[in-house]
Design a protein around this motif. Structure first.
Motif, PDB file in Angstrom:
ATOM      1  N   GLY A  78       0.803  -1.214   0.000  1.00  0.00           N
ATOM      2  CA  GLY A  78       0.000   0.000   0.000  1.00  0.00           C
ATOM      3  C   GLY A  78       0.840   1.270   0.000  1.00  0.00           C
ATOM      4  O   GLY A  78       1.938   1.319  -0.552  1.00  0.00           O
ATOM      5  N   ILE A  79       0.325   2.293   0.662  1.00  0.00           N
ATOM      6  CA  ILE A  79       0.946   3.612   0.668  1.00  0.00           C
ATOM      7  C   ILE A  79       0.973   4.158   2.087  1.00  0.00           C
ATOM      8  O   ILE A  79       0.285   3.664   2.984  1.00  0.00           O
ATOM      9  CB  ILE A  79       0.162   4.604  -0.221  1.00  0.00           C
ATOM     10  N   ASP A  80       1.753   5.214   2.273  1.00  0.00           N
ATOM     11  CA  ASP A  80       1.677   6.013   3.486  1.00  0.00           C
ATOM     12  C   ASP A  80       0.747   7.183   3.172  1.00  0.00           C
ATOM     13  O   ASP A  80       1.107   8.099   2.427  1.00  0.00           O
ATOM     14  CB  ASP A  80       3.058   6.529   3.881  1.00  0.00           C
ATOM     15  N   PRO A  81      -0.502   7.172   3.693  1.00  0.00           N
ATOM     16  CA  PRO A  81      -1.490   8.185   3.305  1.00  0.00           C
ATOM     17  C   PRO A  81      -1.337   9.528   4.013  1.00  0.00           C
ATOM     18  O   PRO A  81      -2.078  10.471   3.710  1.00  0.00           O
ATOM     19  CB  PRO A  81      -2.812   7.522   3.691  1.00  0.00           C
ATOM     20  N   ARG A  82      -0.399   9.627   4.928  1.00  0.00           N
ATOM     21  CA  ARG A  82      -0.244  10.880   5.669  1.00  0.00           C
ATOM     22  C   ARG A  82       0.319  11.978   4.762  1.00  0.00           C
ATOM     23  O   ARG A  82       1.079  11.716   3.832  1.00  0.00           O
ATOM     24  CB  ARG A  82       0.671  10.674   6.876  1.00  0.00           C
ATOM     25  N   THR A  83      -0.031  13.211   5.067  1.00  0.00           N
ATOM     26  CA  THR A  83       0.496  14.365   4.332  1.00  0.00           C
ATOM     27  C   THR A  83       1.757  14.839   5.030  1.00  0.00           C
ATOM     28  O   THR A  83       1.710  15.401   6.126  1.00  0.00           O
ATOM     29  CB  THR A  83      -0.542  15.499   4.282  1.00  0.00           C
ATOM     30  N   VAL A  84       2.905  14.582   4.387  1.00  0.00           N
ATOM     31  CA  VAL A  84       4.202  14.911   4.980  1.00  0.00           C
ATOM     32  C   VAL A  84       5.042  15.618   3.922  1.00  0.00           C
ATOM     33  O   VAL A  84       5.259  15.066   2.835  1.00  0.00           O
ATOM     34  CB  VAL A  84       4.937  13.641   5.463  1.00  0.00           C
ATOM     35  N   PRO A  85       5.522  16.835   4.189  1.00  0.00           N
ATOM     36  CA  PRO A  85       6.358  17.545   3.209  1.00  0.00           C
ATOM     37  C   PRO A  85       7.632  16.759   2.906  1.00  0.00           C
ATOM     38  O   PRO A  85       8.188  16.066   3.769  1.00  0.00           O
ATOM     39  CB  PRO A  85       6.673  18.870   3.896  1.00  0.00           C
ATOM     40  N   PHE A  86       8.117  16.886   1.670  1.00  0.00           N
ATOM     41  CA  PHE A  86       9.351  16.199   1.293  1.00  0.00           C
ATOM     42  C   PHE A  86      10.565  16.862   1.938  1.00  0.00           C
ATOM     43  O   PHE A  86      10.645  18.083   2.052  1.00  0.00           O
ATOM     44  CB  PHE A  86       9.544  16.209  -0.230  1.00  0.00           C
TER      45      PHE A  86
END
Length: 250
Positions: free
Chosen positions: A234-242
């Motif tokens: 799957g994915i990491d669905p959290r919103t995290v800046p690069f």
């Protein structure tokens, strides 16, 4: 993927033994990889401090995927990720993985504990698997656990080894999970477990991985490892800046 009966057993008991998860030949190949890693890195001893006076030894290595590509492939093997997604959902994130060898006649025990004491999280998605790479009868110091203990929630962690109350959870009264090479033991990080001495004439060889839902965040950042955060399914669905890895302060 796990069956409905397997998931129901896991939910009720906090563990599941999947027999014949991999074949004997594949288990033997992975066992050889583990022992080759041990030979290349030289002597180690991961015996816990609370039992360090017994003269026993426990060989180990963490972050095994950085030592052998066989374990990189294993981490994302659909057979394994299918188990994880069946239990914690579509998104599966690596926390850590490691190998253990309990040498013959003096392989160290693990006192009874919950993994929660080492890396507490806000939820209960943290799930462990132990892949047996040779037979693990009781004489080899197989895993012992208390079925249903995950429902008790976090227990008081005692001392540096984060053990649980030995009067309430004695090792000798725990259920022995004897296993064959190729069997996979799955358990929740709240399940009280440990293992005994290896008093046999053969080593006990295992590989362990811990995974979580990426949205199940740690209460405190501890037990860091290389590769932690790698998505296995799957994915990491959290919103995290690069940001670049060298910019991280985590």
């Amino acid at each position: 993927m796990l069956s409905a009966d397997q998931k129901a057993f896991y939910d009720a008991n906090g563990y599941l033994l999947i027999t014949g998860f991999i074949g004997a030949e594949e288990a033997a190949q992975l066992r050889a990889e583990v022992h080759a890693i041990a030979a290349r890195q030289g002597p180690t001893n991961a015996t816990w401090s609370s039992v360090a006076d017994q003269g026993t030894v426990l060989e180990h290595s963490h972050d095994v995927q950085f030592r052998s590509a066989a374990f990189t492939r294993l981490l994302v093997d659909p057979r394994l990720t299918g188990v994880f997604t069946s239990l914690i959902g579509p998104n599966v994130q690596l926390h850590h993985n490691k190998m253990f060898i309990k040498p013959p006649e003096r392989g160290s025990p693990f006192p009874m504990h919950q993994d929660y004491g080492y890396f507490p999280h806000r939820g209960t998605s943290m799930t462990a698997v132990i892949l047996h790479l040779d037979d693990a009868p009781n004489a080899k110091g197989c895993v012992r656990l208390y079925p249903g203990s995950h429902k008790l929630g976090p227990q008081e962690a005692i001392g540096q080894d984060h053990t649980v109350d030995p009067d309430r959870f004695p090792l000798d009264s725990a259920l022995p999970i004897e296993a064959k090479a190729g069997d996979l033991l799955v358990f929740n990080y709240l399940t009280v477990h440990g293992s005994g001495l290896n008093v046999s004439e053969e080593p006990r060889t295992t590989w362990l991985a811990q995974v979580r839902d990426p949205e199940d965040e740690p209460i405190s950042e501890q037990h860091q490892s290389r590769g932690q955060g790698m998505m296995l399914a799957g994915i990491d669905p959290r919103t995290v800046p690069f940001q670049f890895a060298w910019q991280s302060t985590a």
